[in-house]
Design a protein around this motif. Structure first.
Motif, PDB file in Angstrom:
ATOM      1  N   ALA A   1       0.837  -1.201   0.000  1.00  0.00           N
ATOM      2  CA  ALA A   1       0.000   0.000   0.000  1.00  0.00           C
ATOM      3  C   ALA A   1       0.874   1.255   0.000  1.00  0.00           C
ATOM      4  O   ALA A   1       0.576   2.234  -0.692  1.00  0.00           O
ATOM      5  CB  ALA A   1      -0.940  -0.004   1.202  1.00  0.00           C
ATOM      6  N   GLU A   2       1.979   1.196   0.744  1.00  0.00           N
ATOM      7  CA  GLU A   2       2.898   2.346   0.767  1.00  0.00           C
ATOM      8  C   GLU A   2       3.486   2.603  -0.603  1.00  0.00           C
ATOM      9  O   GLU A   2       3.573   3.745  -1.062  1.00  0.00           O
ATOM     10  CB  GLU A   2       4.048   2.089   1.748  1.00  0.00           C
ATOM     11  N   GLU A   3       3.903   1.534  -1.251  1.00  0.00           N
ATOM     12  CA  GLU A   3       4.485   1.666  -2.596  1.00  0.00           C
ATOM     13  C   GLU A   3       3.458   2.177  -3.594  1.00  0.00           C
ATOM     14  O   GLU A   3       3.725   3.073  -4.393  1.00  0.00           O
ATOM     15  CB  GLU A   3       5.006   0.310  -3.083  1.00  0.00           C
ATOM     16  N   GLU A   4       2.277   1.563  -3.541  1.00  0.00           N
ATOM     17  CA  GLU A   4       1.209   1.991  -4.453  1.00  0.00           C
ATOM     18  C   GLU A   4       0.893   3.462  -4.285  1.00  0.00           C
ATOM     19  O   GLU A   4       0.675   4.171  -5.261  1.00  0.00           O
ATOM     20  CB  GLU A   4      -0.074   1.206  -4.161  1.00  0.00           C
ATOM     21  N   ALA A   5       0.874   3.909  -3.035  1.00  0.00           N
ATOM     22  CA  ALA A   5       0.520   5.306  -2.759  1.00  0.00           C
ATOM     23  C   ALA A   5       1.496   6.238  -3.472  1.00  0.00           C
ATOM     24  O   ALA A   5       1.091   7.227  -4.087  1.00  0.00           O
ATOM     25  CB  ALA A   5       0.511   5.567  -1.256  1.00  0.00           C
ATOM     26  N   ALA A   6       2.773   5.910  -3.395  1.00  0.00           N
ATOM     27  CA  ALA A   6       3.771   6.749  -4.062  1.00  0.00           C
ATOM     28  C   ALA A   6       3.536   6.767  -5.568  1.00  0.00           C
ATOM     29  O   ALA A   6       3.637   7.810  -6.225  1.00  0.00           O
ATOM     30  CB  ALA A   6       5.169   6.245  -3.732  1.00  0.00           C
ATOM     31  N   THR A   7       3.205   5.610  -6.130  1.00  0.00           N
ATOM     32  CA  THR A   7       2.950   5.526  -7.577  1.00  0.00           C
ATOM     33  C   THR A   7       1.746   6.375  -7.976  1.00  0.00           C
ATOM     34  O   THR A   7       1.795   7.109  -8.968  1.00  0.00           O
ATOM     35  CB  THR A   7       2.691   4.051  -7.980  1.00  0.00           C
ATOM     36  N   HIS A   8       0.676   6.260  -7.191  1.00  0.00           N
ATOM     37  CA  HIS A   8      -0.522   7.044  -7.522  1.00  0.00           C
ATOM     38  C   HIS A   8      -0.252   8.541  -7.403  1.00  0.00           C
ATOM     39  O   HIS A   8      -0.697   9.328  -8.238  1.00  0.00           O
ATOM     40  CB  HIS A   8      -1.691   6.656  -6.609  1.00  0.00           C
ATOM     41  N   LEU A   9       0.481   8.915  -6.363  1.00  0.00           N
ATOM     42  CA  LEU A   9       0.780  10.347  -6.165  1.00  0.00           C
ATOM     43  C   LEU A   9       1.617  10.866  -7.332  1.00  0.00           C
ATOM     44  O   LEU A   9       1.386  11.963  -7.843  1.00  0.00           O
ATOM     45  CB  LEU A   9       1.494  10.565  -4.828  1.00  0.00           C
ATOM     46  N   GLU A  10       2.554  10.059  -7.762  1.00  0.00           N
ATOM     47  CA  GLU A  10       3.388  10.464  -8.894  1.00  0.00           C
ATOM     48  C   GLU A  10       2.541  10.609 -10.164  1.00  0.00           C
ATOM     49  O   GLU A  10       2.684  11.566 -10.917  1.00  0.00           O
ATOM     50  CB  GLU A  10       4.482   9.425  -9.097  1.00  0.00           C
ATOM     51  N   ARG A  11       1.631   9.680 -10.346  1.00  0.00           N
ATOM     52  CA  ARG A  11       0.793   9.697 -11.535  1.00  0.00           C
ATOM     53  C   ARG A  11      -0.028  10.991 -11.653  1.00  0.00           C
ATOM     54  O   ARG A  11      -0.278  11.472 -12.742  1.00  0.00           O
ATOM     55  CB  ARG A  11      -0.154   8.489 -11.498  1.00  0.00           C
ATOM     56  N   VAL A  12      -0.446  11.527 -10.518  1.00  0.00           N
ATOM     57  CA  VAL A  12      -1.275  12.729 -10.563  1.00  0.00           C
ATOM     58  C   VAL A  12      -0.456  14.013 -10.406  1.00  0.00           C
ATOM     59  O   VAL A  12      -1.001  15.087 -10.192  1.00  0.00           O
ATOM     60  CB  VAL A  12      -2.395  12.701  -9.493  1.00  0.00           C
ATOM     61  N   GLY A  13       0.869  13.879 -10.517  1.00  0.00           N
ATOM     62  CA  GLY A  13       1.710  15.065 -10.529  1.00  0.00           C
ATOM     63  C   GLY A  13       2.013  15.650  -9.162  1.00  0.00           C
ATOM     64  O   GLY A  13       2.410  16.810  -9.053  1.00  0.00           O
ATOM     65  N   PHE A  14       1.843  14.843  -8.128  1.00  0.00           N
ATOM     66  CA  PHE A  14       2.161  15.322  -6.780  1.00  0.00           C
ATOM     67  C   PHE A  14       3.685  15.389  -6.640  1.00  0.00           C
ATOM     68  O   PHE A  14       4.380  14.480  -7.049  1.00  0.00           O
ATOM     69  CB  PHE A  14       1.580  14.343  -5.753  1.00  0.00           C
ATOM     70  N   PRO A  15       4.211  16.482  -6.037  1.00  0.00           N
ATOM     71  CA  PRO A  15       5.673  16.592  -5.926  1.00  0.00           C
ATOM     72  C   PRO A  15       6.271  15.470  -5.077  1.00  0.00           C
ATOM     73  O   PRO A  15       5.783  15.189  -3.986  1.00  0.00           O
ATOM     74  CB  PRO A  15       5.886  17.955  -5.271  1.00  0.00           C
ATOM     75  N   ARG A  16       7.299  14.862  -5.625  1.00  0.00           N
ATOM     76  CA  ARG A  16       7.922  13.700  -5.007  1.00  0.00           C
ATOM     77  C   ARG A  16       8.375  13.959  -3.570  1.00  0.00           C
ATOM     78  O   ARG A  16       8.217  13.108  -2.698  1.00  0.00           O
ATOM     79  CB  ARG A  16       9.141  13.331  -5.848  1.00  0.00           C
ATOM     80  N   ASP A  17       8.910  15.159  -3.333  1.00  0.00           N
ATOM     81  CA  ASP A  17       9.454  15.432  -1.993  1.00  0.00           C
ATOM     82  C   ASP A  17       8.368  15.773  -0.964  1.00  0.00           C
ATOM     83  O   ASP A  17       8.672  16.021   0.201  1.00  0.00           O
ATOM     84  CB  ASP A  17      10.509  16.548  -2.050  1.00  0.00           C
ATOM     85  N   GLY A  18       7.113  15.773  -1.403  1.00  0.00           N
ATOM     86  CA  GLY A  18       6.050  16.108  -0.455  1.00  0.00           C
ATOM     87  C   GLY A  18       5.280  14.903   0.046  1.00  0.00           C
ATOM     88  O   GLY A  18       4.383  15.031   0.885  1.00  0.00           O
TER      89      GLY A  18
END
Ligand SMILES: Nc1ncnc2c1ncn2[C@@H]1O[C@H](COP(=O)(O)OP(=O)(O)O)[C@@H](O)[C@H]1O
Ligand SMILES: [Mg+2]
Length: 242
Positions: A114-131
Motif C-alpha cells: 500500500a505504501e508503494e502503491e501510494a507513491a505511484t498514484h501520487l506520482e501519476r497525478v503530478g504530486f511533488p515527489r518530496d512532499g
C-alpha cells in the motif's frame, strides 16, 4: 453503466436535487455544470452514498445502489473527490492515499504494498515527489486535491466522480490536468466531472448535463449544450453563445 432515475434530495424545505434523470455510459467523460447551488455536488454525493436520496433510484450495472452505504458503493468501484479539501491534518499524503488501497476495495494488500502503491498514484497525478511524506496540514490546496485524486485512484475505481478538481489551477496546470483526465479515461475509468471553467469542461467532455435549481435543464454534446436557449439564459449568458 450508471442510471440515475428521478432522484431527489431535500434539505429541510430546500429541494437541492429535483427529480433528476442522468445516465453515464461506460468509458465516457460526462461533464456536470450549472450555477452555484444548482445541486451538482449533492447529485454526486447521492451517487457515492454520502447522502441518501429522498426518492428515485440509482442503478449501477443494473443494481440499485441508492440504499447502500458509501463504503459499499466505493468497493463496487465508484470513487469521489471532494470540493472541500479538509481532511486529517496530521496524516501524510502517502498515508491518506494508502487508505484508498487498504479500504477502498475488496483487495487484501500488505502495508508495504500500500505504501508503494501510494507513491505511484501520487506520482501519476503530478504530486511533488518530496512532499509525499509531508503532513496534509503543510500542503497547499492544489497538492491536497492531487492527494484526493490519488486516494480515489488507489481504490481502483471504475467510475471517478470529480468535484471541481481544477478550480484554482493556472492555465498550464489546467492543460496538464486535462491530459491526466484523458489518460485516466484511456486506462478504462469512466469519469463524471463537475467543473466551472467552461473552456475546460467543453473541451474535455463527451457529453454534458446542465443543472439549475436542482433540475436538469439540458443534456447533450458540448456543441448542443452551448446552443441551448435555457442554458444560455440561466447559466452561460449571451457571451458564450455561438
Ligand atoms: N448538507 C447540506 N445541508 C443543507 N443544505 C445543503 C447541503 N448541501 C447542499 N445544500 C444546499 O443545496 C443546494 C445545492 O448545493 P450544491 O449541491 O452544493 O450545489 P453546487 O455544487 O451545484 O454548487 C444549495 O442551495 C446548498 O446550499
Ligand atoms: Mg458544488
Amino acid at each position: 453503466m450508471l442510471e440515475v432515475q428521478s432522484v431527489s434530495k431535500k434539505f429541510g424545505g430546500l429541494v437541492a436535487v429535483n427529480n433528476v434523470d442522468m445516465s453515464v455510459r461506460e468509458g465516457e467523460i460526462l461533464g456536470l455544470v450549472g450555477p452555484n447551488g444548482a445541486g451538482k455536488t449533492t447529485l454526486l454525493n447521492l451517487i457515492s452514498g454520502i447522502y441518501r436520496s429522498d426518492g428515485g433510484s440509482i442503478l449501477y450495472h443494473g443494481e440499485d445502489i441508492s440504499r447502500l452505504s458509501m463504503d459499499r458503493i466505493c468497493k463496487k468501484g465508484i470513487a469521489k473527490t471532494f470540493q472541500q479539501t479538509s481532511s486529517f491534518p496530521g496524516m501524510t499524503a502517502r498515508e491518506c492515499v494508502m487508505i484508498g488501497s487498504l479500504f477502498g476495495n475488496g483487495r487484501r494488500i500488505s502495508m508495504d504494498s500500500a505504501e508503494e502503491e501510494a507513491a505511484t498514484h501520487l506520482e501519476r497525478v503530478g504530486f511533488p515527489r518530496d512532499g509525499i511524506d509531508k503532513p496534509l496540514a503543510n500542503l497547499n490546496v492544489i497538492e491536497l486535491r492531487r492527494t484526493q485524486l490519488a486516494r480515489a485512484l488507489a481504490s481502483r475505481p471504475k467510475i471517478l466522480l470529480l468535484d471541481e478538481l481544477m478550480t484554482g489551477l493556472n492555465p498550464s496546470e489546467g492543460t496538464e490536468a486535462i491530459g491526466l483526465i484523458h489518460d485516466l479515461r484511456e486506462s478504462g475509468i469512466t469519469i463524471v466531472m463537475i467543473e466551472h471553467v467552461m473552456r475546460v469542461i467543453l473541451g474535455v467532455s463527451d457529453r454534458i448535463v446542465v443543472l439549475d435549481h436542482g433540475e436538469k435543464i439540458a443534456e447533450g454534446s458540448p456543441d448542443e449544450v452551448v446552443r441551448d436557449r435555457r442554458v444560455i439564459e440561466s447559466y452561460l449568458g449571451e457571451r458564450y453563445a455561438f
